[in-house]
Design an enzyme around this catalytic site. Structure first.
Site, PDB file in Angstrom:
ATOM      1  N   HIS A 157     -67.667  28.587  26.647  1.00 41.46           N
ATOM      2  CA  HIS A 157     -67.059  27.729  27.611  1.00 41.46           C
ATOM      3  C   HIS A 157     -67.940  26.407  27.887  1.00 41.46           C
ATOM      4  O   HIS A 157     -69.010  26.687  27.896  1.00 41.46           O
ATOM      5  CB  HIS A 157     -66.888  28.544  28.845  1.00 41.46           C
ATOM      6  CG  HIS A 157     -68.152  29.263  29.552  1.00 41.46           C
ATOM      7  ND1 HIS A 157     -68.771  30.218  29.156  1.00 41.46           N
ATOM      8  CD2 HIS A 157     -68.835  28.866  30.528  1.00 41.46           C
ATOM      9  CE1 HIS A 157     -69.691  30.778  29.640  1.00 41.46           C
ATOM     10  NE2 HIS A 157     -69.834  29.638  30.519  1.00 41.46           N
ATOM     11  N   MET A 158     -67.022  25.301  28.191  1.00 37.61           N
ATOM     12  CA  MET A 158     -67.555  24.076  28.754  1.00 37.61           C
ATOM     13  C   MET A 158     -67.452  23.944  30.303  1.00 37.61           C
ATOM     14  O   MET A 158     -66.267  24.088  30.753  1.00 37.61           O
ATOM     15  CB  MET A 158     -66.997  22.987  27.890  1.00 37.61           C
ATOM     16  CG  MET A 158     -67.616  21.507  28.239  1.00 37.61           C
ATOM     17  SD  MET A 158     -69.353  21.385  27.400  1.00 37.61           S
ATOM     18  CE  MET A 158     -68.850  21.299  25.638  1.00 37.61           C
ATOM     19  N   HIS A 159     -68.388  23.783  30.805  1.00 33.69           N
ATOM     20  CA  HIS A 159     -68.609  23.345  32.401  1.00 33.69           C
ATOM     21  C   HIS A 159     -67.989  21.773  32.270  1.00 33.69           C
ATOM     22  O   HIS A 159     -68.765  21.111  31.753  1.00 33.69           O
ATOM     23  CB  HIS A 159     -69.611  23.883  33.049  1.00 33.69           C
ATOM     24  CG  HIS A 159     -70.084  25.131  33.181  1.00 33.69           C
ATOM     25  ND1 HIS A 159     -70.119  25.962  34.184  1.00 33.69           N
ATOM     26  CD2 HIS A 159     -70.648  25.937  32.223  1.00 33.69           C
ATOM     27  CE1 HIS A 159     -70.438  27.224  33.974  1.00 33.69           C
ATOM     28  NE2 HIS A 159     -71.079  27.186  32.767  1.00 33.69           N
TER      29      HIS A 159
HETATM   30  P1  DGP Z   1     -72.294  30.640  32.533  1.00 35.70           P
HETATM   31  O1  DGP Z   1     -73.528  30.910  33.259  1.00 35.70           O
HETATM   32  O2  DGP Z   1     -72.311  29.367  31.634  1.00 35.70           O
HETATM   33  O3  DGP Z   1     -71.867  31.837  31.570  1.00 35.70           O
HETATM   34  O4  DGP Z   1     -70.909  30.396  33.463  1.00 35.70           O
HETATM   35  C1  DGP Z   1     -70.178  31.446  33.890  1.00 35.70           C
HETATM   36  C2  DGP Z   1     -69.073  31.033  34.901  1.00 35.70           C
HETATM   37  O5  DGP Z   1     -68.038  31.651  35.134  1.00 35.70           O
HETATM   38  C3  DGP Z   1     -69.979  30.762  36.348  1.00 35.70           C
HETATM   39  O6  DGP Z   1     -70.192  29.357  36.489  1.00 35.70           O
HETATM   40  C4  DGP Z   1     -69.264  31.454  37.083  1.00 35.70           C
HETATM   41  C5  DGP Z   1     -67.684  31.674  36.465  1.00 35.70           C
HETATM   42  N1  DGP Z   1     -67.162  32.907  36.760  1.00 35.70           N
HETATM   43  C6  DGP Z   1     -67.593  34.142  36.712  1.00 35.70           C
HETATM   44  N2  DGP Z   1     -66.675  34.953  36.803  1.00 35.70           N
HETATM   45  C7  DGP Z   1     -65.529  34.431  37.151  1.00 35.70           C
HETATM   46  C8  DGP Z   1     -64.178  34.709  37.181  1.00 35.70           C
HETATM   47  O7  DGP Z   1     -63.896  35.565  37.454  1.00 35.70           O
HETATM   48  N3  DGP Z   1     -63.299  33.714  37.517  1.00 35.70           N
HETATM   49  C9  DGP Z   1     -63.802  32.455  37.195  1.00 35.70           C
HETATM   50  N4  DGP Z   1     -62.340  31.506  37.471  1.00 35.70           N
HETATM   51  N5  DGP Z   1     -64.750  31.927  37.017  1.00 35.70           N
HETATM   52  C10 DGP Z   1     -65.935  32.895  36.916  1.00 35.70           C
END
Ligand code: DGP
Length: 122
Positions: free
Chosen positions: A107-109
């Site tokens: 994923h890309m933030h």
């Molecule tokens: P990373 O650390 O790069 O793997 O970021 C994972 C991101 O995913 C983190 O910023 C929070 C987000 N995240 C975790 N659980 C959920 C979810 O259930 N729904 C959404 N929309 N985002 C989530």
């Protein structure tokens, strides 16, 4: 695309299957974009490919050229949708232990909407 290294129970896989909800920003046959549930900035959107890719490396190695182009064009379009091209933004993709990756689906933030500070925390 199936991938033996991919955990099909990860949170984003569940979102893609429709088993978990998300606040959708954009969707097409290759890509889904949605709001991060725990935002680190006023605009914090996650863009994911629909194919089973654990990381950036995995994605570049295994996805088709069409999927790769479509992914990165979508990232750009979302920065424009939120007017981030005017004020600036940050793109981040985390991988593995040192990258503090939590969800093992590439994923890309997209982060923006405020001054974000220096990008590396110690
Ligand atoms: P990373 O650390 O790069 O793997 O970021 C994972 C991101 O995913 C983190 O910023 C929070 C987000 N995240 C975790 N659980 C959920 C979810 O259930 N729904 C959404 N929309 N985002 C989530």
């Amino acid at each position: 695309m199936s991938n033996k290294d991919y955990d099909s129970n990860n949170i984003f896989a569940q979102i893609l299957r429709g088993d978990l909800p998300c606040k959708k920003v954009y969707e097409d046959k290759n890509v889904l974009a949605f709001y991060d549930k725990y935002p680190d900035a006023p605009v914090h959107i996650l863009v994911i490919p629909k194919s089973q890719c654990v990381s950036y490396d995995d994605f570049i190695l295994k996805a088709s050229a069409e999927e790769i182009v479509s992914f990165f064009k979508t990232v750009r379009e979302i920065t424009y949708k939120y007017n981030l091209e005017k004020t600036g933004y940050r793109l981040v993709t985390n991988y593995g232990k040192n990258g503090e990756q939590v969800v093992p689906h590439f994923h890309m933030h997209i982060l923006g909407g405020k001054r974000l500070g220096k990008h590396v925390n110690s």
